[in-house]
Design a protein around this motif. Sequence first.
Motif, short mmCIF file in Angstrom:
data_model
loop_
_atom_site.label_atom_id
_atom_site.label_comp_id
_atom_site.label_asym_id
_atom_site.label_seq_id
_atom_site.Cartn_x
_atom_site.Cartn_y
_atom_site.Cartn_z
N THR A 16 53.08 35.55 22.55
CA THR A 16 52.65 34.61 23.57
C THR A 16 52.83 33.19 23.03
OG1 THR A 16 50.37 34.46 22.79
CG2 THR A 16 50.88 36.24 24.38
N GLU A 18 50.53 30.97 22.58
CA GLU A 18 49.45 30.73 21.62
C GLU A 18 49.74 31.41 20.28
OE1 GLU A 18 48.95 31.89 24.80
OE2 GLU A 18 48.15 30.04 25.66
N GLN A 19 50.28 32.62 20.34
CA GLN A 19 50.63 33.33 19.10
C GLN A 19 51.74 32.61 18.36
OE1 GLN A 19 51.49 37.15 20.86
NE2 GLN A 19 49.44 37.97 20.38
N MET A 41 46.30 39.79 12.63
CA MET A 41 45.33 38.91 13.30
C MET A 41 45.94 37.95 14.31
SD MET A 41 42.48 38.01 10.39
CE MET A 41 43.62 37.54 9.08
N ARG A 43 47.24 38.49 16.86
CA ARG A 43 46.90 38.95 18.20
C ARG A 43 45.69 38.21 18.77
NH1 ARG A 43 49.72 42.56 15.43
NH2 ARG A 43 50.99 44.04 16.57
N SER A 44 44.91 37.63 17.87
CA SER A 44 43.82 36.72 18.24
C SER A 44 44.07 35.44 17.44
CB SER A 44 42.46 37.34 17.89
OG SER A 44 41.43 36.45 18.26
N PRO A 45 44.91 34.54 17.96
CA PRO A 45 45.36 33.38 17.20
C PRO A 45 44.23 32.55 16.58
CG PRO A 45 46.64 33.57 19.20
CD PRO A 45 45.53 34.58 19.29
N GLU A 46 43.13 32.41 17.29
CA GLU A 46 42.01 31.62 16.76
C GLU A 46 41.40 32.29 15.54
OE1 GLU A 46 39.54 28.20 16.92
OE2 GLU A 46 41.27 28.67 18.16
N VAL A 47 41.22 33.61 15.61
CA VAL A 47 40.70 34.35 14.45
C VAL A 47 41.66 34.17 13.27
CG1 VAL A 47 40.26 36.67 13.50
CG2 VAL A 47 39.32 36.01 15.73
N MET A 48 42.96 34.33 13.52
CA MET A 48 43.93 34.23 12.44
C MET A 48 43.89 32.85 11.79
SD MET A 48 47.99 34.04 11.97
CE MET A 48 47.91 32.54 12.84
N ARG A 50 41.50 30.61 11.76
CA ARG A 50 40.24 30.37 11.05
C ARG A 50 40.18 31.18 9.75
NH1 ARG A 50 36.32 27.47 14.06
NH2 ARG A 50 37.13 26.98 16.14
N MET A 168 40.86 44.52 8.67
CA MET A 168 41.93 44.28 9.65
C MET A 168 43.12 45.19 9.37
SD MET A 168 41.15 41.97 11.89
CE MET A 168 39.93 40.68 12.15
#
Length: 189
Positions: A16, A18-19, A41, A43-48, A50, A168
């Motif tokens: 995506t 964002e990704q 991670m 797949r959840s860009p914000e988690v990655m 951070r 993860m």
Amino acid sequence: MANAERLPPIAAEKMTKEQRLAAEEFKAGRGYDLLGPFAVMVRSPEVMLRAKAMGDYLRFRNVLPKRVSEMVILMTAREWTQEFEWSHHYTYALEAGLAPAVIAAIADGRRPQGLAEDEAAAYDFSIELHRTKRVSDQTYARALQLFGEQGVIDLTGVSGYYSLLAMMMNVARTQPEPGKAPPLARFPE
């Protein structure tokens, strides 16, 4: 297939927006493409991002001696039987001056013999934290004396951060980097 990767790396053209932006930010900061836990991670860009920020400090700038930090990373990989993290940090630990016999004992799940004082304190602290989910007063005092309060926090942080990465990758069934380190045997269930 029971051991197939559940969350393999995503091709850039399938990410995506964002990704893709997160992957570009990762590469700009680290100098290499997503791999291991970050490929999972994203797949959840914000988690990655951070997690990357925390890892930038805990891996590269914590106050512990580098060989001690790498030993704790290997210990965490061993506790989680996390092959990618083990293979990724095996050489870094050797380069940092951790004795091959210490690494072999950790791989076997044994307390290494002949540890330096700071290694022994970090080993005892980390193994207690992983296995009992707490640290005794005696073990805490020893780590505090050798590493100071910031060092105790960094020691705890390295164990926690690499546990997150192991979780993860174990969920994703991330495969180890081939040929970088001897494989870990699973602990008996």
